[in-house]
Write a protein that holds these residues in place. Sequence first.
Motif, PDB file in Angstrom:
ATOM      1  N   VAL A 337       0.842  -1.199   0.000  1.00  0.00           N
ATOM      2  CA  VAL A 337       0.000   0.000   0.000  1.00  0.00           C
ATOM      3  C   VAL A 337       0.877   1.249   0.000  1.00  0.00           C
ATOM      4  O   VAL A 337       1.808   1.372   0.809  1.00  0.00           O
ATOM      5  CB  VAL A 337      -0.934   0.029   1.224  1.00  0.00           C
ATOM      6  N   ARG A 338       0.577   2.153  -0.912  1.00  0.00           N
ATOM      7  CA  ARG A 338       1.210   3.475  -0.957  1.00  0.00           C
ATOM      8  C   ARG A 338       0.125   4.498  -0.590  1.00  0.00           C
ATOM      9  O   ARG A 338      -0.767   4.780  -1.382  1.00  0.00           O
ATOM     10  CB  ARG A 338       1.797   3.736  -2.347  1.00  0.00           C
ATOM     11  N   LEU A 339       0.200   5.018   0.635  1.00  0.00           N
ATOM     12  CA  LEU A 339      -0.881   5.804   1.235  1.00  0.00           C
ATOM     13  C   LEU A 339      -0.535   7.288   1.254  1.00  0.00           C
ATOM     14  O   LEU A 339       0.523   7.686   1.754  1.00  0.00           O
ATOM     15  CB  LEU A 339      -1.150   5.309   2.657  1.00  0.00           C
ATOM     16  N   HIS A 340      -1.456   8.103   0.741  1.00  0.00           N
ATOM     17  CA  HIS A 340      -1.296   9.554   0.800  1.00  0.00           C
ATOM     18  C   HIS A 340      -2.409  10.177   1.618  1.00  0.00           C
ATOM     19  O   HIS A 340      -3.586   9.819   1.490  1.00  0.00           O
ATOM     20  CB  HIS A 340      -1.341  10.171  -0.609  1.00  0.00           C
ATOM     21  N   ASP A 341      -2.051  11.104   2.481  1.00  0.00           N
ATOM     22  CA  ASP A 341      -3.016  11.955   3.187  1.00  0.00           C
ATOM     23  C   ASP A 341      -2.284  13.214   3.611  1.00  0.00           C
ATOM     24  O   ASP A 341      -1.147  13.133   4.101  1.00  0.00           O
ATOM     25  CB  ASP A 341      -3.606  11.254   4.411  1.00  0.00           C
ATOM     26  N   PRO A 342      -2.885  14.389   3.430  1.00  0.00           N
ATOM     27  CA  PRO A 342      -2.186  15.635   3.774  1.00  0.00           C
ATOM     28  C   PRO A 342      -2.068  15.895   5.266  1.00  0.00           C
ATOM     29  O   PRO A 342      -1.268  16.743   5.673  1.00  0.00           O
ATOM     30  CB  PRO A 342      -3.048  16.709   3.101  1.00  0.00           C
ATOM     31  N   ALA A 343      -2.833  15.188   6.100  1.00  0.00           N
ATOM     32  CA  ALA A 343      -2.827  15.512   7.529  1.00  0.00           C
ATOM     33  C   ALA A 343      -2.769  14.307   8.454  1.00  0.00           C
ATOM     34  O   ALA A 343      -2.265  14.412   9.579  1.00  0.00           O
ATOM     35  CB  ALA A 343      -4.071  16.343   7.869  1.00  0.00           C
ATOM     36  N   ALA A 344      -3.273  13.157   8.043  1.00  0.00           N
ATOM     37  CA  ALA A 344      -3.501  12.052   8.975  1.00  0.00           C
ATOM     38  C   ALA A 344      -2.417  10.979   8.996  1.00  0.00           C
ATOM     39  O   ALA A 344      -2.554   9.984   9.717  1.00  0.00           O
ATOM     40  CB  ALA A 344      -4.853  11.396   8.658  1.00  0.00           C
ATOM     41  N   ILE A 345      -1.340  11.142   8.254  1.00  0.00           N
ATOM     42  CA  ILE A 345      -0.304  10.111   8.225  1.00  0.00           C
ATOM     43  C   ILE A 345       0.294   9.847   9.613  1.00  0.00           C
ATOM     44  O   ILE A 345       0.476   8.674   9.999  1.00  0.00           O
ATOM     45  CB  ILE A 345       0.805  10.479   7.218  1.00  0.00           C
ATOM     46  N   PRO A 346       0.611  10.873  10.430  1.00  0.00           N
ATOM     47  CA  PRO A 346       1.119  10.573  11.780  1.00  0.00           C
ATOM     48  C   PRO A 346       0.156   9.722  12.608  1.00  0.00           C
ATOM     49  O   PRO A 346       0.589   8.841  13.349  1.00  0.00           O
ATOM     50  CB  PRO A 346       1.311  11.966  12.403  1.00  0.00           C
ATOM     51  N   ALA A 347      -1.141   9.971  12.468  1.00  0.00           N
ATOM     52  CA  ALA A 347      -2.120   9.168  13.210  1.00  0.00           C
ATOM     53  C   ALA A 347      -2.128   7.726  12.716  1.00  0.00           C
ATOM     54  O   ALA A 347      -2.272   6.785  13.510  1.00  0.00           O
ATOM     55  CB  ALA A 347      -3.514   9.784  13.075  1.00  0.00           C
ATOM     56  N   VAL A 348      -1.973   7.524  11.402  1.00  0.00           N
ATOM     57  CA  VAL A 348      -1.924   6.170  10.853  1.00  0.00           C
ATOM     58  C   VAL A 348      -0.712   5.422  11.389  1.00  0.00           C
ATOM     59  O   VAL A 348      -0.809   4.271  11.841  1.00  0.00           O
ATOM     60  CB  VAL A 348      -1.894   6.203   9.311  1.00  0.00           C
ATOM     61  N   LEU A 349       0.447   6.073  11.365  1.00  0.00           N
ATOM     62  CA  LEU A 349       1.670   5.428  11.839  1.00  0.00           C
ATOM     63  C   LEU A 349       1.593   5.143  13.337  1.00  0.00           C
ATOM     64  O   LEU A 349       2.102   4.114  13.802  1.00  0.00           O
ATOM     65  CB  LEU A 349       2.876   6.303  11.523  1.00  0.00           C
ATOM     66  N   ALA A 350       0.938   6.022  14.080  1.00  0.00           N
ATOM     67  CA  ALA A 350       0.769   5.770  15.516  1.00  0.00           C
ATOM     68  C   ALA A 350      -0.129   4.566  15.759  1.00  0.00           C
ATOM     69  O   ALA A 350       0.030   3.839  16.737  1.00  0.00           O
ATOM     70  CB  ALA A 350       0.191   7.009  16.197  1.00  0.00           C
ATOM     71  N   GLU A 351      -1.063   4.326  14.843  1.00  0.00           N
ATOM     72  CA  GLU A 351      -2.008   3.223  14.999  1.00  0.00           C
ATOM     73  C   GLU A 351      -1.438   1.899  14.512  1.00  0.00           C
ATOM     74  O   GLU A 351      -1.588   0.866  15.173  1.00  0.00           O
ATOM     75  CB  GLU A 351      -3.295   3.542  14.227  1.00  0.00           C
ATOM     76  N   VAL A 352      -0.793   1.885  13.350  1.00  0.00           N
ATOM     77  CA  VAL A 352      -0.358   0.618  12.748  1.00  0.00           C
ATOM     78  C   VAL A 352       1.140   0.418  12.790  1.00  0.00           C
ATOM     79  O   VAL A 352       1.622  -0.692  12.507  1.00  0.00           O
ATOM     80  CB  VAL A 352      -0.841   0.512  11.279  1.00  0.00           C
ATOM     81  N   GLY A 353       1.907   1.448  13.117  1.00  0.00           N
ATOM     82  CA  GLY A 353       3.355   1.316  13.171  1.00  0.00           C
ATOM     83  C   GLY A 353       3.989   1.302  11.784  1.00  0.00           C
ATOM     84  O   GLY A 353       3.349   1.548  10.768  1.00  0.00           O
ATOM     85  N   GLU A 354       5.272   0.989  11.770  1.00  0.00           N
ATOM     86  CA  GLU A 354       6.014   0.898  10.506  1.00  0.00           C
ATOM     87  C   GLU A 354       5.779  -0.474   9.899  1.00  0.00           C
ATOM     88  O   GLU A 354       6.458  -1.445  10.228  1.00  0.00           O
ATOM     89  CB  GLU A 354       7.509   1.133  10.763  1.00  0.00           C
ATOM     90  N   HIS A 355       4.823  -0.580   9.022  1.00  0.00           N
ATOM     91  CA  HIS A 355       4.469  -1.872   8.426  1.00  0.00           C
ATOM     92  C   HIS A 355       5.291  -2.090   7.153  1.00  0.00           C
ATOM     93  O   HIS A 355       5.465  -1.163   6.353  1.00  0.00           O
ATOM     94  CB  HIS A 355       2.977  -1.903   8.098  1.00  0.00           C
ATOM     95  N   PRO A 356       5.797  -3.312   6.949  1.00  0.00           N
ATOM     96  CA  PRO A 356       6.631  -3.558   5.755  1.00  0.00           C
ATOM     97  C   PRO A 356       5.893  -3.386   4.435  1.00  0.00           C
ATOM     98  O   PRO A 356       6.537  -3.196   3.396  1.00  0.00           O
ATOM     99  CB  PRO A 356       7.086  -5.017   5.946  1.00  0.00           C
ATOM    100  N   LEU A 357       4.566  -3.448   4.451  1.00  0.00           N
ATOM    101  CA  LEU A 357       3.799  -3.301   3.220  1.00  0.00           C
ATOM    102  C   LEU A 357       3.198  -1.902   3.072  1.00  0.00           C
ATOM    103  O   LEU A 357       2.317  -1.680   2.245  1.00  0.00           O
ATOM    104  CB  LEU A 357       2.669  -4.340   3.167  1.00  0.00           C
ATOM    105  N   LEU A 358       3.694  -0.955   3.875  1.00  0.00           N
ATOM    106  CA  LEU A 358       3.136   0.398   3.851  1.00  0.00           C
ATOM    107  C   LEU A 358       4.203   1.430   3.534  1.00  0.00           C
ATOM    108  O   LEU A 358       5.278   1.443   4.138  1.00  0.00           O
ATOM    109  CB  LEU A 358       2.495   0.738   5.204  1.00  0.00           C
TER     110      LEU A 358
END
Length: 429
Positions: A337-358
Amino acid sequence: MRVLIHGSELAAATAAAALSWVGHRVAWLPHASADWPALAQSRWLLSEPELMGRLEEGLTQGSLRILAQDDHDLDDEPFDVMWLAVSPDQRPDAAACVETRMASLCPGAVLINNSTFPVGETEQLEARLDGCRAVALADLLEEGRAWETFTRPSRWLLGCDDDRAAGQVRELLRAFNRRREVIQRMPRRAAELTKLAINGMLATRISYMNEIAGLADSLGVDVEHVRQGMGADSRIGYEYLYPGCGFGGPNFSRDLMRLAHVQSASGRHSALLDQVLDINEHKKETLFRKLWSHFHGRLGGRTVAIWGAAFKPGTARIDQAPVLTLLRALWAQGVRVRLHDPAAIPAVLAEVGEHPLLEVFTADPLAACEDADALMLVTEWKAYWNPDWPRLTDLLGEKLLLDGRNIYDPAHVAACGLHYRGIGRRADP
């Protein structure tokens, strides 16, 4: 007026900024779970238009001060109003705070319960007050435009059983009540239930429209025609009739669960609410199912770009956001998955961590589409509405666009050489 605000919710921050802006002397005591240093760095607060600037303005001008938990020197300047805006799971702390800060309130002070608590909670809070009155003021703020909805409200929903208390609240909010009368008064319990019922109705409309979109998909009908036909009926209207890939958000989701709990506690189990919640959770998987169908289940090793992670445009929050369900489903199939968001990326990383498929992106949305087989639109940020179509078509290896918010014109997308799949909408080149 002298106002003491307690809580770390968006409602507390907005009240602190807005009330100090119009001349009230405000002391804000954030909840212990999120003190001011933490709040000042939070993405959800920083992303709210105008809000941080107004808070800093109040601090600079001296109309606002922010307290720490160990500040007890409040008795020299008693408060006319205590404004309570905490999350539902902080109810015990709220009650304790009311008792602790009682000495800081002047005789005849008003407690404004701006929290979404169980029906009847405002009355219970009043029982802890020594001669002061408690009112319920429903939290009707919209994330992403909290400042606007507080300072230019379409209405305030006030639960109040005392004329003098109602007068104090009107005076407190007078600066935001000049264009027309926006304060709708009713008994406290009625206001508490109305707040829950509003979000229950909105969620029901969304889930019903999503069911119709699924039916339209099965019948080969463009749901946009159905939506416009329904909305043109004056008994229905267009609001919240947009099908999508599921709703989220802290307040919306919590209010639905709270309403379901109120129903259960009263002995009136709600099969309707259960269905609304089930439909919504099922809808969060719809883009994955469309992807699965398009590739006949052969997803291993593929790469998908996702535009949008926040539960709605204008916020950095991902509480119960559809993207979380989508990520889990894709990763379970080995999809990168290649994920783009202008504001919520820190929240995503806080929730799922550094995932090898992200892999995450915050700048150019098209950069996330490089080497991707397909694009999923999950959150309808304005930056996504009009992409460079020729470049996007060149970037997507399998030319597949899955529109989870129906923001694109299927015919136009197809004319650009892409396979389009929306929610109840379809067009092929």
